[in-house]
Motif scaffolding. Structure first.
Motif, mmCIF file in Angstrom:
data_model
loop_
_atom_site.group_PDB
_atom_site.id
_atom_site.type_symbol
_atom_site.label_atom_id
_atom_site.label_comp_id
_atom_site.label_asym_id
_atom_site.label_seq_id
_atom_site.Cartn_x
_atom_site.Cartn_y
_atom_site.Cartn_z
ATOM 1 N N VAL A 1 0.911 -1.268 -0.188
ATOM 2 C CA VAL A 1 0.420 -0.181 0.062
ATOM 3 C C VAL A 1 0.985 0.821 -0.197
ATOM 4 O O VAL A 1 0.865 1.894 -0.721
ATOM 5 C CB VAL A 1 -1.304 0.271 1.094
ATOM 6 C CG1 VAL A 1 -1.788 1.116 1.331
ATOM 7 C CG2 VAL A 1 -1.589 -0.945 0.695
ATOM 8 N N VAL A 2 1.405 1.091 0.775
ATOM 9 C CA VAL A 2 3.102 2.173 1.144
ATOM 10 C C VAL A 2 3.710 2.076 -0.559
ATOM 11 O O VAL A 2 3.337 3.912 -1.005
ATOM 12 C CB VAL A 2 3.923 2.122 2.253
ATOM 13 C CG1 VAL A 2 4.805 3.109 2.151
ATOM 14 C CG2 VAL A 2 3.224 2.192 3.284
ATOM 15 N N ALA A 3 4.161 1.438 -0.669
ATOM 16 C CA ALA A 3 4.601 1.534 -2.380
ATOM 17 C C ALA A 3 3.373 2.069 -3.380
ATOM 18 O O ALA A 3 3.554 3.063 -3.987
ATOM 19 C CB ALA A 3 5.251 0.529 -2.555
ATOM 20 N N ALA A 4 2.524 1.637 -3.246
ATOM 21 C CA ALA A 4 1.292 2.553 -4.255
ATOM 22 C C ALA A 4 1.745 3.595 -3.914
ATOM 23 O O ALA A 4 1.278 4.248 -5.213
ATOM 24 C CB ALA A 4 -0.042 1.512 -4.147
ATOM 25 N N ALA A 5 1.050 4.387 -2.667
ATOM 26 C CA ALA A 5 1.277 5.386 -3.064
ATOM 27 C C ALA A 5 2.747 6.697 -2.658
ATOM 28 O O ALA A 5 2.095 7.820 -3.333
ATOM 29 C CB ALA A 5 0.659 5.718 -1.117
ATOM 30 N N ARG A 6 3.333 5.882 -2.947
ATOM 31 C CA ARG A 6 4.418 6.574 -2.674
ATOM 32 C C ARG A 6 4.529 7.177 -4.376
ATOM 33 O O ARG A 6 5.336 7.824 -5.573
ATOM 34 C CB ARG A 6 5.955 5.763 -2.730
ATOM 35 C CG ARG A 6 6.091 5.958 -1.702
ATOM 36 C CD ARG A 6 7.267 6.126 -0.182
ATOM 37 N NE ARG A 6 7.331 5.802 0.661
ATOM 38 C CZ ARG A 6 7.193 6.918 1.896
ATOM 39 N NH1 ARG A 6 7.430 7.948 1.308
ATOM 40 N NH2 ARG A 6 7.156 7.005 3.110
ATOM 41 N N ARG A 7 4.937 5.628 -5.701
ATOM 42 C CA ARG A 7 3.837 6.403 -6.877
ATOM 43 C C ARG A 7 3.425 7.049 -7.466
ATOM 44 O O ARG A 7 3.709 8.019 -8.132
ATOM 45 C CB ARG A 7 4.057 4.846 -7.452
ATOM 46 C CG ARG A 7 4.714 3.817 -7.723
ATOM 47 C CD ARG A 7 4.946 2.608 -8.855
ATOM 48 N NE ARG A 7 3.066 1.962 -8.465
ATOM 49 C CZ ARG A 7 2.833 0.810 -7.871
ATOM 50 N NH1 ARG A 7 4.779 0.080 -6.647
ATOM 51 N NH2 ARG A 7 2.071 0.452 -7.235
ATOM 52 N N VAL B 1 -7.795 0.106 -1.030
ATOM 53 C CA VAL B 1 -7.128 1.417 -1.007
ATOM 54 C C VAL B 1 -5.664 0.851 -2.202
ATOM 55 O O VAL B 1 -5.016 1.429 -2.669
ATOM 56 C CB VAL B 1 -6.367 1.762 0.254
ATOM 57 C CG1 VAL B 1 -5.284 2.569 0.036
ATOM 58 C CG2 VAL B 1 -7.335 1.684 1.345
ATOM 59 N N ARG B 2 -5.136 -0.288 -2.049
ATOM 60 C CA ARG B 2 -3.634 -0.890 -2.831
ATOM 61 C C ARG B 2 -4.172 -0.943 -3.956
ATOM 62 O O ARG B 2 -3.530 -0.051 -5.014
ATOM 63 C CB ARG B 2 -3.341 -2.117 -2.580
ATOM 64 C CG ARG B 2 -2.221 -2.593 -2.615
ATOM 65 C CD ARG B 2 -1.728 -4.544 -2.276
ATOM 66 N NE ARG B 2 -3.263 -4.280 -3.701
ATOM 67 C CZ ARG B 2 -3.541 -5.929 -3.149
ATOM 68 N NH1 ARG B 2 -2.648 -6.461 -1.379
ATOM 69 N NH2 ARG B 2 -4.570 -6.288 -2.948
ATOM 70 N N ASP B 3 -5.398 -1.722 -4.510
ATOM 71 C CA ASP B 3 -5.858 -1.426 -5.233
ATOM 72 C C ASP B 3 -6.416 -0.021 -6.100
ATOM 73 O O ASP B 3 -5.772 -0.128 -7.287
ATOM 74 C CB ASP B 3 -7.578 -2.967 -5.508
ATOM 75 C CG ASP B 3 -7.039 -3.808 -5.474
ATOM 76 O OD1 ASP B 3 -5.922 -4.632 -5.506
ATOM 77 O OD2 ASP B 3 -8.436 -4.683 -4.891
ATOM 78 N N ALA B 4 -6.958 0.825 -5.676
ATOM 79 C CA ALA B 4 -7.913 2.020 -5.882
ATOM 80 C C ALA B 4 -6.000 2.837 -6.284
ATOM 81 O O ALA B 4 -6.520 4.018 -8.057
ATOM 82 C CB ALA B 4 -7.746 3.315 -4.566
ATOM 83 N N LEU B 5 -5.030 2.429 -6.331
ATOM 84 C CA LEU B 5 -4.196 3.516 -5.920
ATOM 85 C C LEU B 5 -3.259 2.427 -7.080
ATOM 86 O O LEU B 5 -1.756 3.623 -8.041
ATOM 87 C CB LEU B 5 -2.281 3.048 -4.627
ATOM 88 C CG LEU B 5 -3.436 4.169 -3.400
ATOM 89 C CD1 LEU B 5 -2.669 3.398 -2.303
ATOM 90 C CD2 LEU B 5 -2.827 5.455 -3.850
ATOM 91 N N ARG B 6 -3.146 1.223 -7.289
ATOM 92 C CA ARG B 6 -2.363 0.830 -8.191
ATOM 93 C C ARG B 6 -2.850 0.703 -10.412
ATOM 94 O O ARG B 6 -2.437 1.878 -11.013
ATOM 95 C CB ARG B 6 -2.351 -0.642 -8.313
ATOM 96 C CG ARG B 6 -1.588 -1.239 -7.184
ATOM 97 C CD ARG B 6 -1.464 -2.773 -7.216
ATOM 98 N NE ARG B 6 -0.765 -3.248 -6.128
ATOM 99 C CZ ARG B 6 -0.538 -4.619 -6.789
ATOM 100 N NH1 ARG B 6 -1.654 -5.127 -6.616
ATOM 101 N NH2 ARG B 6 0.786 -5.125 -5.569
ATOM 102 N N SER B 7 -4.468 0.907 -9.859
ATOM 103 C CA SER B 7 -5.101 1.618 -11.228
ATOM 104 C C SER B 7 -5.195 2.556 -11.272
ATOM 105 O O SER B 7 -4.830 3.262 -12.513
ATOM 106 C CB SER B 7 -6.726 1.092 -11.066
ATOM 107 O OG SER B 7 -7.074 0.299 -9.943
ATOM 108 N N ALA B 8 -4.851 3.457 -10.198
ATOM 109 C CA ALA B 8 -4.752 4.994 -10.926
ATOM 110 C C ALA B 8 -3.151 5.628 -11.325
ATOM 111 O O ALA B 8 -3.220 5.773 -12.454
ATOM 112 C CB ALA B 8 -4.571 6.268 -9.329
#
Length: 397
Positions: free
Chosen positions: A10-16, A97-104
Motif C-alpha cells: 500500500v505504501v509503495a503504491a502511494a509513493r508512486r 486502498v492498494r487496488d485504487a492506488l495501483r489502478s490510478a
C-alpha cells in the motif's frame, strides 16, 4: 491507519503517486474515499476537525475527548458516528486502498488533496460535504483556471438543445472559459465536444472512477478530454457509477463553476439537481428557454419560474452571470438520499441479503433494514427466503 502504513504494498503504491511527500495523510484520504460515499457529512466533520489520519482512527474504534461534541455541533452526535461506523466497516479493507492506488497509477491518474497547488478551493464551499480527494486524468491546472462555466442538461436532448450547447460552449471556450460538465450523453457531450473543437479547455466530472469511462459510448470522448482537458472523479479508481454517485457528482459540477447554466432539461431532469446545488452555494444560475410546447425544455422553464434563474440566450449572457448574485432555491420536497442509494444497490432479478446491500450501498445494516421495511410497504421491494429484490416499474410509469 497503522494497518495501512504497515502494508508495504500500500505504501509503495502511494509513493508512486506522491513520491516526494509523507504519504500518511494521502493514504488516509484515499482510505476515506474507499470507505465513505461522496458527500458523507460525518466523515467530512471528523476529517475537518481531526485531520484525515486521526479521523480514520476514530472511525474504526478509537476514541478522543470532544469527538461527540464536535459532531453535535454539526447537528449529529454519538448516534451519527455509530451509524456511520456501520456504513464504513464493510468497506474497510487495505486491499481496496492498494487496488485504487495501483489502478490510478496504471491509467496515469493524479491524486489531488487539499493543499495541493491545483486543489480547487471552490469545492471547499461545500463544507463538510466537500470531497476528501480528487482523482484526475489530464490537466489538473484547469481546476483552478478562471473563469469556469458549468454547462449541463438532459441526456435525451433534442437537436435544438445540442445546437445551443455547442454554440455556447464553443464561444465561451474560444475566449478562455473552462467548460465544466459531466461527460454524459446529450447536452454534456455536446458542450465538451464544442470546447475541444475550438481547442478550448474542458473538465468532465465522472460518477465512477476515472479508470472507467462512462457512458460506454463516450469512451473516445473521455479519452480525448483526458488528453486535452481533465477527467475528474471523487470515488476511487475501480468505483462503479451509481445513481447516488451521479447525484453527488452534480454538487461538484455546480461548486466548480463560477456560474451554472442548464441548457435543456425535462421537468424531472437530473440537471435540476445540479441547479439546486448551484443556488444553494450562491452560484449564479442561468437557464436557456425553449419552445413552450417542448417537454425537453420544461425543466428550464421551471428554473426560470421557481428558482429565479436568469434567462440565457448567448455566450455573452453567460459571461454576464459572473458578476450576478444567485437566485433563490425552490422549496421542493427533498428526496431521501439513503433511499436512492439502497434502491440503486438492488436488482430486479437477483435476491440480495441485507449484509450485501449494506456493503453495496455504504449504509449500515440497521439503516438498510429500516428502509427495506418502508420500501416493502410502498410496494418498491419484495422479500422471500432468498433475500430482497426490487420490483420492476410498470411499463409506461
Amino acid at each position: 491507519m497503522e494497518m495501512l502504513l504497515g502494508d508495504a504494498e500500500v505504501v509503495a503504491a502511494a509513493r508512486r503517486l506522491r513520491p516526494d511527500e509523507d504519504v500518511a495523510d494521502a493514504l488516509a484520504r484515499v482510505a476515506w474515499s474507499v470507505v465513505a460515499e461522496p458527500g458523507d457529512a460525518v466523515a467530512g466533520t471528523l476529517i475537518g476537525e481531526l485531520g484525515a489520519a486521526d479521523a480514520l482512527g476514530i472511525a474504526f474504534g478509537g476514541s478522543r475527548q470532544g469527538t461527540f461534541a464536535l459532531l453535535d455541533a454539526a447537528g449529529s452526535g454519538s448516534r451519527a458516528l455509530s451509524e456511520a461506523r456501520k456504513r464504513w466497516r464493510p468497506r474497510a479493507d487495505p486491499r481496496a486502498v492498494r487496488d485504487a492506488l495501483r489502478s490510478a497509477h496504471d491509467v496515469g491518474a493524479a491524486l489531488l488533496i487539499p493543499g495541493d497547488p491545483h486543489w480547487p478551493h471552490a469545492l471547499d464551499d461545500l463544507g463538510v460535504n466537500a470531497p476528501t480527494v480528487l482523482w484526475v486524468r489530464g490537466r489538473a491546472e484547469l481546476l483552478v483556471a478562471e473563469p469556469r462555466a458549468s454547462l449541463v442538461g438532459a441526456r435525451a436532448s433534442s437537436g435544438y438543445g445540442e445546437h445551443v450547447a455547442a454554440e455556447l460552449a464553443g464561444d465561451l471556450a474560444a475566449t478562455g472559459t473552462v467548460i465544466v460538465s459531466g461527460g454524459a450523453y446529450g447536452i454534456d457531450g455536446a458542450a465538451h465536444r464544442a470546447a475541444l473543437g475550438v481547442s478550448g479547455a474542458t473538465v468532465a466530472f465522472l460518477a465512477g472512477g476515472v479508470d472507467r469511462a462512462y457512458p460506454a459510448g463516450h469512451q473516445s470522448l473521455i479519452r480525448q478530454i483526458a488528453a486535452e482537458g481533465a477527467v475528474v472523479s471523487e470515488p476511487p479508481c475501480g468505483a462503479a457509477p451509481t445513481k447516488w454517485r451521479f447525484l453527488a457528482r452534480n454538487r461538484l459540477i455546480a461548486a466548480l463553476g463560477h456560474a451554472t447554466v442548464v441548457i435543456e432539461a425535462g421537468w424531472r431532469s437530473g440537471s435540476l439537481n445540479t441547479a439546486g446545488h448551484a443556488a444553494a452555494l450562491g452560484r449564479p444560475l442561468g437557464a436557456v428557454p425553449g419552445p413552450v410546447t417542448s417537454a425537453a425544455s420544461a425543466g428550464c422553464h421551471r428554473l426560470l419560474r421557481e428558482y429565479d434563474a436568469q434567462c440565457v440566450t448567448s455566450a455573452q449572457e453567460v459571461r454576464e452571470l459572473w458578476g450576478m448574485g444567485a437566485g433563490s432555491s425552490s422549496s421542493a420536497r427533498p428526496v431521501d438520499p439513503d433511499r436512492i442509494r439502497l434502491l440503486d444497490a438492488m436488482s430486479t432479478r437477483a435476491r440480495t441479503s441485507v449484509d450485501e446491500l449494506a456493503r453495496r450501498s455504504g449504509l449500515g445494516p440497521d439503516r438498510v433494514r429500516a428502509l427495506l421495511g418502508l420500501l416493502e410497504l410502498e410496494g418498491e421491494v419484495q422479500r422471500d427466503d432468498g433475500g430482497w429484490r426490487r420490483i420492476p416499474a410498470a411499463r409506461g410509469a
